[in-house]
Design an enzyme around this catalytic site. Structure first.
Site, PDB file in Angstrom:
ATOM      1  N   CYS A   1       0.821  -1.225   0.000  1.00  0.00           N
ATOM      2  CA  CYS A   1       0.000   0.000   0.000  1.00  0.00           C
ATOM      3  C   CYS A   1       0.850   1.268   0.000  1.00  0.00           C
ATOM      4  O   CYS A   1       0.318   2.370  -0.160  1.00  0.00           O
ATOM      5  CB  CYS A   1      -0.934   0.004   1.193  1.00  0.00           C
ATOM      6  SG  CYS A   1      -1.917  -1.483   1.332  1.00  0.00           S
TER       7      CYS A   1
ATOM      8  N   HIS B   1      -3.102   7.033   2.364  1.00  0.00           N
ATOM      9  CA  HIS B   1      -3.547   5.729   1.865  1.00  0.00           C
ATOM     10  C   HIS B   1      -4.942   5.460   2.410  1.00  0.00           C
ATOM     11  O   HIS B   1      -5.211   5.663   3.602  1.00  0.00           O
ATOM     12  CB  HIS B   1      -2.562   4.648   2.318  1.00  0.00           C
ATOM     13  CG  HIS B   1      -3.105   3.256   2.168  1.00  0.00           C
ATOM     14  ND1 HIS B   1      -3.715   2.824   1.008  1.00  0.00           N
ATOM     15  CD2 HIS B   1      -3.144   2.201   3.036  1.00  0.00           C
ATOM     16  CE1 HIS B   1      -4.100   1.567   1.164  1.00  0.00           C
ATOM     17  NE2 HIS B   1      -3.774   1.175   2.378  1.00  0.00           N
TER      18      HIS B   1
ATOM     19  N   ASN C   1     -10.360  -0.309  -0.068  1.00  0.00           N
ATOM     20  CA  ASN C   1      -8.901  -0.203   0.083  1.00  0.00           C
ATOM     21  C   ASN C   1      -8.264  -0.847  -1.144  1.00  0.00           C
ATOM     22  O   ASN C   1      -8.343  -2.055  -1.322  1.00  0.00           O
ATOM     23  CB  ASN C   1      -8.495  -0.912   1.377  1.00  0.00           C
ATOM     24  CG  ASN C   1      -6.996  -0.877   1.635  1.00  0.00           C
ATOM     25  OD1 ASN C   1      -6.198  -0.808   0.706  1.00  0.00           O
ATOM     26  ND2 ASN C   1      -6.616  -0.960   2.898  1.00  0.00           N
TER      27      ASN C   1
END
Ligand code: UT7
Length: 334
Positions: free
Chosen positions: A123, A259, A290
């Site tokens: 990520c 993020h 996500n």
């Protein structure tokens, strides 16, 4: 006598010229997921902020997503594909050990003079890639870099896993990074904590899967609470450090684009870094879930397209995830 080598010479500075995205067309609301993991729309919204996410079709690959986002970024930048010196694809879900996704993406986009490389920093991959693109352009190894953050996480999650099935999703976000006369990408603050490697990892390796006769194909598993605590506690400090090394005050930000891990993590970071209330905060997770390496460019694009953040404004970016790894920097928005 040692031969004298001509050094590569780059631009004094670099900046993000454009951002392009590919959001898969299939919208998956919480209601489509809850039965299988004994959950509810309320629980998912309250614990993660996710209302819906996008899933790619079975025949839409990581490369397909990346090419679509890359094509949009190129077209918005006005830079021709053959001017790109390096294609960098940040991903952990390309299903082949080799060749890289990047080589195929470069080929399909017509970036015929570009080097191509994949980057595995989960990520944080986009923010890692951005730091590298900045230095490559300033060092002269590339004049323009196409950086893509892309994931098809639905191939690597267990739809019965309550800790991940509702959270992760599919998408691609891409930027063209090029030369600039003024600083537009601040110093990166990055790092890794391999002692927490098991916080987000795979259930087993592909070799173990082969040798042990399965039984279950390797998928992502996450110690959700452990990652949550680390993100809130440690990543807020990293965000503050990125501001400090860039010499930018939180008050002068036009956007905070962390993020998109979990809306509650974002809220906690906003409180921890005492972000002034006039600074808009990326909340793309509500509609995209996500998307790991894609989440920062995806959220950036949404803020710019909706007018929430101004073109040319100043934004704080931070990526963090499996490794555990993290990277943060202040940038001028395209
Ligand atoms: O992108 C890479 C980095 N990743 C992250 O930053 C993710 C970080 N972690 C998280 O976002 C959160 O940990 C999750 C959203 C994954 C989970 O939220 P949580 O608040 O940490 O849930 P939990 O695992 O602590 O579980 C709380 C309760 C438990 O019930 P009891 O023991 O309190 O009765 C779980 O059994 O919620 C229950 N639960 C669920 N209920 C409905 C756990 N998963 C679910 C579910 N639906 N899917």
């Amino acid at each position: 006598m040692t031969a004298s080598i001509t050094p590569s010479l780059g631009s004094p500075h670099a900046r993000i010229l454009s951002v392009g995205v590919r959001r898969p067309s299939r919208i998956v609301p919480n209601s489509e997921i809850v039965d299988r993991i004994d959950s509810s729309d309320e629980w998912i919204r309250e614990r993660s902020g996710i209302v819906e996410r996008r899933w790619a079709e079975p025949d839409e690959s990581v490369v397909d997503l990346a090419v679509a986002a890359g094509r949009e970024a190129l077209s918005k930048s006005g830079i021709a594909a053959d001017q790109i010196g390096l294609v960098m694809v940040a991903t952990v879900t390309h299903p082949f050990q080799t060749p890289s996704a990047a080589a195929e993406v470069a080929f399909q986009l017509g970036a015929s003079r570009a080097g191509a490389v994949d980057l595995g920093a989960a990520c944080a991959g986009f923010c890692y890639g951005l730091a590298m693109a900045n230095d490559l352009i300033r060092g002269g190894s590339a004049q323009y870099v196409l950086l893509v953050g892309v994931e098809k996480l639905t191939d690597w999650i267990n739809p019965d896993d309550r800790g991940t099935a509702f959270l992760f999703a599919d998408a691609a976000g891409a930027v063209v990074v090029g030369p600039s006369d003024v600083p537009a990408i601040g110093p990166v603050v990055w790092g890794a904590d391999g002692s927490q490697a098991d916080a987000i990892c795979m259930t087993q390796s592909l070799i173990d899967y082969r040798d042990n006769g399965g039984p279950i194909f390797p998928t992502l598993v996450m110690q959700g609470q452990q990652v949550f605590r680390w993100a809130v506690g440690e990543m807020s400090k990293i965000a503050l450090e990125a501001l400090e090394v860039a010499g930018v005050a939180a008050d002068d930000l036009d956007a905070f684009i962390p993020h998109q891990a979990n809306m509650r993590i974002t809220d906690a970071m906003v409180r921890a870094i005492k972000l002034p209330s006039h600074v808009p905060v990326a909340r793309d997770i509500a509609f995209s879930g996500n998307t790991s390496a894609a989440s920062v460019p995806l959220a950036m694009e949404r803020m710019l397209e909706s007018g929430e953040a101004p073109h040319g404004g100043t934004a704080l970016l931070i990526g963090f995830g499996a490794g555990l790894v993290f990277a943060a920097q202040v940038v001028t928005l395209p």
